[in-house]
Write a protein that holds these residues in place. Structure first.
Motif, PDB file in Angstrom:
ATOM      1  N   ASP A   1      52.400  37.327  54.061  1.00  0.00           N
ATOM      2  CA  ASP A   1      51.329  36.365  53.783  1.00  0.00           C
ATOM      3  C   ASP A   1      50.098  37.064  53.215  1.00  0.00           C
ATOM      4  O   ASP A   1      49.483  36.583  52.247  1.00  0.00           O
ATOM      5  CB  ASP A   1      50.948  35.596  55.052  1.00  0.00           C
ATOM      6  N   VAL A   2      49.721  38.195  53.803  1.00  0.00           N
ATOM      7  CA  VAL A   2      48.568  38.953  53.296  1.00  0.00           C
ATOM      8  C   VAL A   2      48.839  39.433  51.875  1.00  0.00           C
ATOM      9  O   VAL A   2      47.999  39.308  50.980  1.00  0.00           O
ATOM     10  CB  VAL A   2      48.223  40.142  54.227  1.00  0.00           C
ATOM     11  N   TYR A   3      50.034  39.966  51.646  1.00  0.00           N
ATOM     12  CA  TYR A   3      50.391  40.449  50.308  1.00  0.00           C
ATOM     13  C   TYR A   3      50.271  39.326  49.272  1.00  0.00           C
ATOM     14  O   TYR A   3      49.647  39.506  48.227  1.00  0.00           O
ATOM     15  CB  TYR A   3      51.817  41.017  50.307  1.00  0.00           C
ATOM     16  N   PHE A   4      50.861  38.163  49.573  1.00  0.00           N
ATOM     17  CA  PHE A   4      50.806  37.068  48.604  1.00  0.00           C
ATOM     18  C   PHE A   4      49.382  36.544  48.416  1.00  0.00           C
ATOM     19  O   PHE A   4      49.030  36.087  47.333  1.00  0.00           O
ATOM     20  CB  PHE A   4      51.778  35.950  48.974  1.00  0.00           C
ATOM     21  N   SER A   5      48.546  36.607  49.451  1.00  0.00           N
ATOM     22  CA  SER A   5      47.148  36.195  49.265  1.00  0.00           C
ATOM     23  C   SER A   5      46.434  37.166  48.325  1.00  0.00           C
ATOM     24  O   SER A   5      45.631  36.750  47.493  1.00  0.00           O
ATOM     25  CB  SER A   5      46.418  36.075  50.596  1.00  0.00           C
ATOM     26  N   PHE A   6      46.755  38.470  48.439  1.00  0.00           N
ATOM     27  CA  PHE A   6      46.173  39.450  47.513  1.00  0.00           C
ATOM     28  C   PHE A   6      46.666  39.213  46.089  1.00  0.00           C
ATOM     29  O   PHE A   6      45.901  39.298  45.127  1.00  0.00           O
ATOM     30  CB  PHE A   6      46.505  40.879  47.936  1.00  0.00           C
ATOM     31  N   VAL A   7      47.945  38.913  45.938  1.00  0.00           N
ATOM     32  CA  VAL A   7      48.513  38.648  44.609  1.00  0.00           C
ATOM     33  C   VAL A   7      47.828  37.432  43.993  1.00  0.00           C
ATOM     34  O   VAL A   7      47.422  37.460  42.827  1.00  0.00           O
ATOM     35  CB  VAL A   7      50.045  38.441  44.689  1.00  0.00           C
ATOM     36  N   ALA A   8      47.671  36.375  44.790  1.00  0.00           N
ATOM     37  CA  ALA A   8      47.019  35.161  44.290  1.00  0.00           C
ATOM     38  C   ALA A   8      45.561  35.427  43.934  1.00  0.00           C
ATOM     39  O   ALA A   8      45.066  34.962  42.894  1.00  0.00           O
ATOM     40  CB  ALA A   8      47.111  34.050  45.331  1.00  0.00           C
ATOM     41  N   GLU A   9      44.873  36.199  44.764  1.00  0.00           N
ATOM     42  CA  GLU A   9      43.471  36.541  44.501  1.00  0.00           C
ATOM     43  C   GLU A   9      43.348  37.338  43.209  1.00  0.00           C
ATOM     44  O   GLU A   9      42.468  37.082  42.384  1.00  0.00           O
ATOM     45  CB  GLU A   9      42.912  37.338  45.677  1.00  0.00           C
ATOM     46  N   HIS A  10      44.250  38.290  43.031  1.00  0.00           N
ATOM     47  CA  HIS A  10      44.227  39.104  41.808  1.00  0.00           C
ATOM     48  C   HIS A  10      44.521  38.245  40.575  1.00  0.00           C
ATOM     49  O   HIS A  10      43.840  38.372  39.552  1.00  0.00           O
ATOM     50  CB  HIS A  10      45.233  40.245  41.898  1.00  0.00           C
ATOM     51  N   ALA A  11      45.502  37.362  40.694  1.00  0.00           N
ATOM     52  CA  ALA A  11      45.844  36.482  39.562  1.00  0.00           C
ATOM     53  C   ALA A  11      44.670  35.573  39.227  1.00  0.00           C
ATOM     54  O   ALA A  11      44.367  35.356  38.045  1.00  0.00           O
ATOM     55  CB  ALA A  11      47.078  35.664  39.898  1.00  0.00           C
ATOM     56  N   ALA A  12      43.985  35.064  40.258  1.00  0.00           N
ATOM     57  CA  ALA A  12      42.836  34.190  40.025  1.00  0.00           C
ATOM     58  C   ALA A  12      41.690  34.956  39.370  1.00  0.00           C
ATOM     59  O   ALA A  12      41.021  34.436  38.467  1.00  0.00           O
ATOM     60  CB  ALA A  12      42.370  33.572  41.335  1.00  0.00           C
ATOM     61  N   SER A  13      41.493  36.201  39.798  1.00  0.00           N
ATOM     62  CA  SER A  13      40.388  36.969  39.226  1.00  0.00           C
ATOM     63  C   SER A  13      40.678  37.376  37.787  1.00  0.00           C
ATOM     64  O   SER A  13      39.767  37.444  36.978  1.00  0.00           O
ATOM     65  CB  SER A  13      40.074  38.207  40.071  1.00  0.00           C
ATOM     66  N   THR A  14      41.926  37.630  37.471  1.00  0.00           N
ATOM     67  CA  THR A  14      42.247  38.004  36.083  1.00  0.00           C
ATOM     68  C   THR A  14      42.307  36.779  35.196  1.00  0.00           C
ATOM     69  O   THR A  14      42.027  36.869  34.005  1.00  0.00           O
ATOM     70  CB  THR A  14      43.583  38.785  35.987  1.00  0.00           C
ATOM     71  N   SER A  15      42.647  35.613  35.748  1.00  0.00           N
ATOM     72  CA  SER A  15      42.695  34.413  34.917  1.00  0.00           C
ATOM     73  C   SER A  15      41.327  33.746  34.816  1.00  0.00           C
ATOM     74  O   SER A  15      41.101  32.912  33.966  1.00  0.00           O
ATOM     75  CB  SER A  15      43.722  33.415  35.446  1.00  0.00           C
ATOM     76  N   SER A  16      40.376  34.136  35.682  1.00  0.00           N
ATOM     77  CA  SER A  16      39.040  33.543  35.620  1.00  0.00           C
ATOM     78  C   SER A  16      38.188  34.182  34.525  1.00  0.00           C
ATOM     79  O   SER A  16      37.108  33.712  34.237  1.00  0.00           O
ATOM     80  CB  SER A  16      38.334  33.654  36.972  1.00  0.00           C
ATOM     81  N   THR A  17      38.691  35.246  33.916  1.00  0.00           N
ATOM     82  CA  THR A  17      37.990  35.860  32.791  1.00  0.00           C
ATOM     83  C   THR A  17      38.888  35.777  31.559  1.00  0.00           C
ATOM     84  O   THR A  17      39.408  36.772  31.075  1.00  0.00           O
ATOM     85  CB  THR A  17      37.644  37.338  33.095  1.00  0.00           C
ATOM     86  N   PRO A  18      39.100  34.527  31.059  1.00  0.00           N
ATOM     87  CA  PRO A  18      40.006  34.338  29.925  1.00  0.00           C
ATOM     88  C   PRO A  18      39.415  34.846  28.620  1.00  0.00           C
ATOM     89  O   PRO A  18      38.213  35.083  28.513  1.00  0.00           O
ATOM     90  CB  PRO A  18      40.200  32.825  29.872  1.00  0.00           C
ATOM     91  N   THR A  19      40.284  34.986  27.663  1.00  0.00           N
ATOM     92  CA  THR A  19      39.860  35.348  26.316  1.00  0.00           C
ATOM     93  C   THR A  19      39.032  34.191  25.767  1.00  0.00           C
ATOM     94  O   THR A  19      39.429  33.037  25.909  1.00  0.00           O
ATOM     95  CB  THR A  19      41.092  35.571  25.407  1.00  0.00           C
ATOM     96  N   PRO A  20      37.867  34.467  25.155  1.00  0.00           N
ATOM     97  CA  PRO A  20      37.012  33.385  24.640  1.00  0.00           C
ATOM     98  C   PRO A  20      37.801  32.470  23.704  1.00  0.00           C
ATOM     99  O   PRO A  20      38.513  32.930  22.824  1.00  0.00           O
ATOM    100  CB  PRO A  20      35.905  34.118  23.893  1.00  0.00           C
ATOM    101  N   GLY A  21      37.697  31.166  23.960  1.00  0.00           N
ATOM    102  CA  GLY A  21      38.361  30.187  23.110  1.00  0.00           C
ATOM    103  C   GLY A  21      39.771  29.862  23.555  1.00  0.00           C
ATOM    104  O   GLY A  21      40.245  28.757  23.328  1.00  0.00           O
ATOM    105  N   ALA A  22      40.477  30.768  24.178  1.00  0.00           N
ATOM    106  CA  ALA A  22      41.871  30.530  24.556  1.00  0.00           C
ATOM    107  C   ALA A  22      41.968  29.462  25.632  1.00  0.00           C
ATOM    108  O   ALA A  22      42.788  28.568  25.552  1.00  0.00           O
ATOM    109  CB  ALA A  22      42.520  31.828  25.042  1.00  0.00           C
ATOM    110  N   ASP A  23      41.096  29.531  26.635  1.00  0.00           N
ATOM    111  CA  ASP A  23      41.137  28.569  27.711  1.00  0.00           C
ATOM    112  C   ASP A  23      40.674  27.191  27.234  1.00  0.00           C
ATOM    113  O   ASP A  23      41.181  26.171  27.663  1.00  0.00           O
ATOM    114  CB  ASP A  23      40.270  29.053  28.877  1.00  0.00           C
ATOM    115  N   ASP A  24      39.718  27.164  26.324  1.00  0.00           N
ATOM    116  CA  ASP A  24      39.205  25.898  25.802  1.00  0.00           C
ATOM    117  C   ASP A  24      40.305  25.117  25.096  1.00  0.00           C
ATOM    118  O   ASP A  24      40.372  23.896  25.194  1.00  0.00           O
ATOM    119  CB  ASP A  24      38.043  26.141  24.838  1.00  0.00           C
ATOM    120  N   ALA A  25      41.186  25.802  24.383  1.00  0.00           N
ATOM    121  CA  ALA A  25      42.267  25.137  23.659  1.00  0.00           C
ATOM    122  C   ALA A  25      43.221  24.463  24.638  1.00  0.00           C
ATOM    123  O   ALA A  25      43.697  23.358  24.392  1.00  0.00           O
ATOM    124  CB  ALA A  25      43.028  26.133  22.788  1.00  0.00           C
TER     125      ALA A  25
END
Length: 142
Positions: free
Chosen positions: A111-135
């Motif tokens: 459970d701890v491992y998957f929470s870290f994986v989810a946190e990491h995925a959220a942090s890397t997806s929260s800084t999208p390439t400009p314009g890519a997320d808007d599309a």
């Protein structure tokens, strides 16, 4: 040469049976409880644990689910897979295969491992390439 191979097979069967018995005891399950959870008969499980019967891959998979260990671990112990080619490939499989910790501890670690994986995925997806997320956002609204 054939005699050596059968001796090795006997050792592997004993090994898988001993491993299953050890995992069952670590999980504090009776023989009957594990047999019920795996959907196999009590006498058959007893024979597997004592190294008298060779379980099929399907039975090993049922036992792996009931014991919460990887099927690959049981396949290697039974001699179905080569241990050099099939070591645990994920954190979850490694944790589930570890007999040194309890089932509760395994669940907590996973459970701890998957929470870290989810946190990491959220942090890397929260800084999208400009314009890519808007599309992507514009499509559902269109």
């Amino acid at each position: 040469m054939a005699k050596r191979k059968s001796s090795s097979l006997g050792e592997q069967l004993g090994s898988v049976g001993e491993f299953i018995a050890g995992q069952r005891q670590a999980a504090r399950l009776t023989l009957r409880q594990l047999a019920d959870q795996a959907g196999i008969s009590n006498p058959y499980l007893s024979q597997i644990e004592r190294g008298l019967r060779k379980p099929s891959a399907e039975v090993l998979q049922q036992l792996s689910r009931a014991l919460r260990v990887s099927a690959e671990t049981l396949y290697v112990r039974a001699g179905i897979l080569d241990p050099e080619d099939h070591s645990p490939t994920t954190v979850e499989m490694a944790v589930l295969a570890d007999p040194a910790i309890s089932e509760r501890q395994k669940r907590a670690l996973i459970d701890v491992y998957f929470s870290f994986v989810a946190e990491h995925a959220a942090s890397t997806s929260s800084t999208p390439t400009p314009g890519a997320d808007d599309a992507h956002r514009a499509e559902p609204d269109a």
